[in-house]
Design a protein around this motif. Structure first.
Motif, PDB file in Angstrom:
ATOM      1  N   UNK A   8      -1.678   5.258   2.521  1.00  0.00           N
ATOM      2  CA  UNK A   8      -1.757   3.795   2.493  1.00  0.00           C
ATOM      3  C   UNK A   8      -2.504   3.358   1.244  1.00  0.00           C
ATOM      4  N   UNK A   9      -2.418   2.064   0.962  1.00  0.00           N
ATOM      5  CA  UNK A   9      -3.128   1.563  -0.196  1.00  0.00           C
ATOM      6  C   UNK A   9      -3.309   0.068  -0.177  1.00  0.00           C
ATOM      7  N   UNK A  10      -4.289  -0.366  -0.941  1.00  0.00           N
ATOM      8  CA  UNK A  10      -4.538  -1.795  -1.154  1.00  0.00           C
ATOM      9  C   UNK A  10      -4.652  -2.024  -2.655  1.00  0.00           C
ATOM     10  N   UNK A  27      -4.136  -8.961  -3.001  1.00  0.00           N
ATOM     11  CA  UNK A  27      -3.200  -7.993  -3.553  1.00  0.00           C
ATOM     12  C   UNK A  27      -2.284  -7.445  -2.486  1.00  0.00           C
ATOM     13  N   UNK A  28      -1.530  -6.457  -2.878  1.00  0.00           N
ATOM     14  CA  UNK A  28      -0.526  -5.882  -1.995  1.00  0.00           C
ATOM     15  C   UNK A  28      -1.107  -4.708  -1.223  1.00  0.00           C
ATOM     16  N   UNK A  29      -0.837  -4.681   0.067  1.00  0.00           N
ATOM     17  CA  UNK A  29      -1.228  -3.563   0.919  1.00  0.00           C
ATOM     18  C   UNK A  29       0.032  -2.887   1.439  1.00  0.00           C
ATOM     19  N   UNK A  48       7.240   4.919   9.834  1.00  0.00           N
ATOM     20  CA  UNK A  48       6.710   3.559   9.756  1.00  0.00           C
ATOM     21  C   UNK A  48       6.357   3.269   8.308  1.00  0.00           C
ATOM     22  N   UNK A  49       6.864   2.157   7.812  1.00  0.00           N
ATOM     23  CA  UNK A  49       6.505   1.711   6.467  1.00  0.00           C
ATOM     24  C   UNK A  49       6.302   0.209   6.513  1.00  0.00           C
ATOM     25  N   UNK A  50       5.226  -0.251   5.911  1.00  0.00           N
ATOM     26  CA  UNK A  50       5.008  -1.700   5.806  1.00  0.00           C
ATOM     27  C   UNK A  50       4.408  -1.990   4.440  1.00  0.00           C
ATOM     28  N   UNK A  51       4.724  -3.182   3.959  1.00  0.00           N
ATOM     29  CA  UNK A  51       4.195  -3.643   2.680  1.00  0.00           C
ATOM     30  C   UNK A  51       3.972  -5.149   2.789  1.00  0.00           C
ATOM     31  N   UNK A  52       2.752  -5.572   2.482  1.00  0.00           N
ATOM     32  CA  UNK A  52       2.351  -6.970   2.675  1.00  0.00           C
ATOM     33  C   UNK A  52       1.629  -7.466   1.443  1.00  0.00           C
ATOM     34  N   UNK A  53       1.981  -8.651   1.007  1.00  0.00           N
ATOM     35  CA  UNK A  53       1.284  -9.305  -0.083  1.00  0.00           C
ATOM     36  C   UNK A  53       1.428 -10.808   0.142  1.00  0.00           C
ATOM     37  N   UNK A 109      -4.454  10.216   0.886  1.00  0.00           N
ATOM     38  CA  UNK A 109      -4.396   9.543   2.182  1.00  0.00           C
ATOM     39  C   UNK A 109      -4.591   8.035   2.013  1.00  0.00           C
ATOM     40  N   UNK A 110      -5.434   7.659   1.044  1.00  0.00           N
ATOM     41  CA  UNK A 110      -5.711   6.232   0.840  1.00  0.00           C
ATOM     42  C   UNK A 110      -5.903   5.926  -0.644  1.00  0.00           C
ATOM     43  N   UNK A 111      -5.283   4.839  -1.059  1.00  0.00           N
ATOM     44  CA  UNK A 111      -5.443   4.304  -2.417  1.00  0.00           C
ATOM     45  C   UNK A 111      -6.113   2.946  -2.275  1.00  0.00           C
TER      46      UNK A 111
END
Length: 146
Positions: free
Chosen positions: A121-123, A104-106, A9-14, A95-97
């Motif tokens: 994951x990251x935000x 911004x982009x998550x 699973x990969x997702x990227x949202x901005x 694990x998390x950024x």
């Protein structure tokens, strides 16, 4: 060492520029690429974005990136190469950024094989090789944008 995928699973949202997901369906063996901006009309450039970029290490020129939602049958050799890349170059990811920036982009990525489980994951914050990771995803999917 097994590279058979049990979960991907990969997702990227901005908002409003990007809302993309790539998921593996074990039942069908297909990768489901979904570009939600295609449906909500936020993509000013349309579902295709053209680029011309070369990677001197791979001596490969990428000329088109496709953003249309579709189910993909991906060559197992490409999938195996991507999984090997993640195991070798991404296993050090945190694990998390996170960031103090509200907008911004998550992004989020999960990969599970018979002998490997990985989630990060990251935000508005990314590991150092995240752009290369996205380029590898683009190549694996035959030019899908991420």
């Amino acid at each position: 060492m097994s590279n058979t995928i049990s979960r991907f699973q990969f997702s990227i949202v901005s908002y409003p520029h990007k809302d993309i997901a790539l998921n593996y369906d074990r039942k069908t063996g297909l990768f489901e690429y979904r570009n939600r901006e295609e449906f909500i009309g936020m993509n000013i450039d349309g579902p295709y974005r053209f680029i011309c970029r070369s990677n001197p290490l791979e001596e490969q020129l990428i000329t088109e990136v496709n953003g249309l939602s579709e189910d993909l049958t991906i060559d197992p050799i490409l999938v195996e190469a991507f999984v090997k890349y993640v195991k070798q170059y991404c296993k050090h990811w945190k694990k998390e950024y996170s960031s103090d920036i509200i907008d911004g982009e998550s992004w989020e990525f999960t990969l599970e094989t018979d002998d490997f489980k990985f989630t990060s994951s990251g935000h508005h914050n990314w590991p150092g090789n995240f752009e290369v990771f996205c380029d590898k995803l683009m190549k694996m999917t035959g030019g899908k944008m991420f």
